[in-house]
Design an enzyme around this catalytic site. Structure first.
Site: not given
Ligand code: FCB
Length: 441
Positions: A167, A352
Site C-alpha cells: 500500500e 487483502e
Molecule cells: C490495510 C493494511 C492492513 C490492515 C488493513 C485493515 O490498509 O494493509 O495492515 O490495517 O488495512
C-alpha cells in the site's frame, strides 16, 4: 449469515485462497530494532491507548499454532511480511537471528502445504532510517533494495511470490500528508517525495531482485472507490482528485511512466529534481499486481480552494466497526479497471479484503455473521469481475488473526480467528469454520 454461498469448485482450478497478516501487527518485538511505529505510538494522540506492537499476538513464539490454524481452514497460501528492523535492526546491517526467524516460518509453511507469499515492507521502518528522513530521503531506494536482497537471498528459493511494498498510498499520503500513520507528518513536500520515492524504492528493488534471478515479483496497491457526494461539478472534481491520488498515481507511475495531472497540480512543485528520469526504474516489469480493497468514500468540495480540496461525507450504506461503508461492487470495478487501464493480462490477486466487527467470544464460539456476509458478497463480486475477463488468480482474507490495527490499537478486530489480548488465546470465529466448510473437499 452462517455459511458461504460459494464452494472452492466455483472458482477455477488452481485459484489460490489465502490469509494475510503483517509483521508489526502480529509478531511482537523480540530482538527487532526500534521502528518509526514505536516512536509514533509513544506520542499521545496518535494511537488509541498509545498501544504499540511490543507484544501484539506474540506470533514470534506462537507461529506453529497460527500456521496450524491457517492450514486447518483449508487455505492454500499465507501472505506474511518481513520486519525490516528484525532483519536489519539499524536498517543497514543484517542480524542473522532476524532472518533465522523467517527461515523457520517459511519452512513451517511448506511443511504444512502452505504457499509462502512474502511482502517485504508492511510499514515498520527502522527508526535509524526514519532519523535520516525515511521515505522523504531518496537514498531509501538503495536502502530498500539492500534489505530486499538480504531477505530474498535467504528465503527466495522457497517463496511463491515477493511483493515489494504494501500500500504505497498509506506509506506516502496517509503517513506524510494526513499524519495518521508513522511518521505522522503533515507536510506536502515530504508527501510528494514519499509518493515518488516509494515507487523508486519499489522499482530499484524489483530490478535488483530480477537481476539476481528472483521471480514472482509484484506490488500491492490499495484502492478506495471514490464517489462524488452530490451532483455538483465541484464534488465531481473532489472525487476525481481523490481518485487520482489514491487509485491512479501508483499504477500510472509503474505502467505508464507518468503521474495524473490532478495530483501533479498540488504535488508537482514538491517532487525531487529530475523525477521524470526515474520512471525507467519505477516501471521495471512485474509478474503480478495485488489489490487491497475495503470500502468506498463519498467526496465533496471542502470549499477551501486549496489542494487537494476534498471533504469526506458520510454515506448511506451499512458500515463496519471501522465506520467504513460496505460496498462490494467496488472490488469488481477496480479489478476490471486495473486490467483495462494498466495491467492487461498480468495476473491480479486480491491481496487483502475483510472487515472489522464487534466480535465477542461466548465460550468457544465467536459469532460473526456480518463478516461472513461481507466476505461472501465480495467474493461474489470477484467472480463477476473474473467472468468479465479480469485475470484474478487468488484472494487473501484480511486477516488471519485479530491484531494491532495501527492507529486504532487492538480495538478493531479483522481476524478469522479471535485473539484474547490478555491471554493470547486463539479462538476460530464462525467465519473460520464457514470458510473451512467452503474450501475443504
Ligand atoms: C490495510 C493494511 C492492513 C490492515 C488493513 C485493515 O490498509 O494493509 O495492515 O490495517 O488495512
Amino acid at each position: 449469515m452462517t455459511g458461504f454461498t460459494f464452494r472452492r469448485s466455483d472458482f477455477p482450478e488452481g485459484f489460490t485462497f489465502g490469509a494475510a497478516t503483517s509483521s508489526y501487527q502480529i509478531e511482537g518485538r523480540g530482538a527487532a530494532g526500534p521502528t518509526h511505529w514505536d516512536s509514533f505510538a509513544a506520542a499521545p494522540g496518535n494511537v488509541v491507548g498509545r498501544e504499540d506492537g511490543a507484544r501484539a499476538c506474540d506470533h514470534l513464539n506462537r507461529w506453529p499454532e497460527d500456521l496450524d490454524l491457517l492450514a486447518g481452514a483449508g487455505l492454500d497460501a499465507y501472505r506474511f511480511s518481513t520486519s525490516w528492523a528484525r532483519v536489519m535492526p539499524d536498517g543497514r546491517q543484517v542480524a542473522a537471528a532476524g532472518l533465522d526467524f523467517y527461515d523457520k516460518l517459511v519452512d513451517g509453511m511448506l511443511a504444512r502445504g502452505i504457499a509462502p507469499h512474502l511482502t517485504l515492507y508492511h510499514w515498520e521502518l527502522p527508526a535509524a532510517l526514519a532519523d535520516r528522513g525515511g521515505w522523504a530521503n531518496g537514498d531509501i531506494a538503495a536502502w530498500f533494495a539492500d534489505f530486499a536482497m538480504a531477505v530474498a537471498g535467504r528465503l527466495g528459493d522457497r517463496l511463491a511470490s515477493i511483493a515489494t511494498i504494501n500500500e504505497p498510498w498509506c506509506v506516502a499520503w496517509l503517513s506524510h500528508f494526513e499524519g495518521a500513520h508513522a511518521p505522522g507528518l503533515r507536510d506536502i513536500r515530504a508527501t510528494a517525495r514519499a509518493m515518488h520515492h516509494v515507487l523508486l524504492a519499489h522499482g530499484t528493488a524489483v530490478t535488483a531482485l530480477r537481476a539476481a534471478g528472483h521471480t514472482g515479483l509484484g506490488l500491492v496497491t490499495n484502492m478506495e472507490f471514490a464517489d462524488p457526494a452530490d451532483d455538483s461539478p465541484a464534488a465531481a472534481r473532489a472525487a476525481a482528485t481523490y481518485d487520482a491520488i489514491y487509485n491512479r498515481w501508483f499504477l500510472e507511475g509503474v505502467f505508464r511512466k507518468t503521474y495524473p495531472e490532478a495530483a501533479l497540480a498540488g504535488l508537482g512543485p514538491h517532487l525531487p529534481a529530475g523525477w521524470e528520469a526515474d520512471f525507467d526504474t519505477i516501471a521495471a516489469p512485474l509478474d503480478w499486481v495485488g489489490l487491497n480493497y475495503y470500502t468506498r468514500k463519498r467526496l465533496a468540495d471542502d470549499g477551501s480552494g486549496l489542494f487537494p480540496g476534498w471533504a469526506e461525507r458520510p454515506g448511506p450504506l451499512p458500515k463496519t466497526a471501522m465506520g467504513w461503508e460496505i460496498y462490494a461492487p467496488g472490488i469488481a470495478a477496480f479489478l476490471t479497471r486495473m486490467a483495462r487501464d494498466y495491467t492487461g493480462d498480468l495476473p491480479l490477486y486480491v491481496t487483502e479484503n475483510g472487515m472489522a466487527g464487534d466480535d465477542r467470544r461466548v465460550g468457544q464460539d465467536v459469532p460473526d455473521p456480518a463478516r461472513i456476509a461481507y466476505l461472501d458478497a465480495h467474493l461474489h463480486a470477484v467472480r463477476q469481475a473474473m467472468a468479465a475477463g479480469a485475470p484474478v488468480k487468488g484472494y487473501f482474507f484480511w486477516s488471519l488473526l485479530d491484531n494491532y490495527e495501527w492507529a486504532f490499537g487492538y480495538d478493531k478486530r479483522f481476524g478469522l480467528i479471535h485473539v484474547d489480548f490478555e491471554t493470547l488465546e486463539r479462538t476460530p470465529k464462525h467465519s473460520y469454520h464457514a470458510l473451512r466448510a467452503a474450501l475443504m473437499p
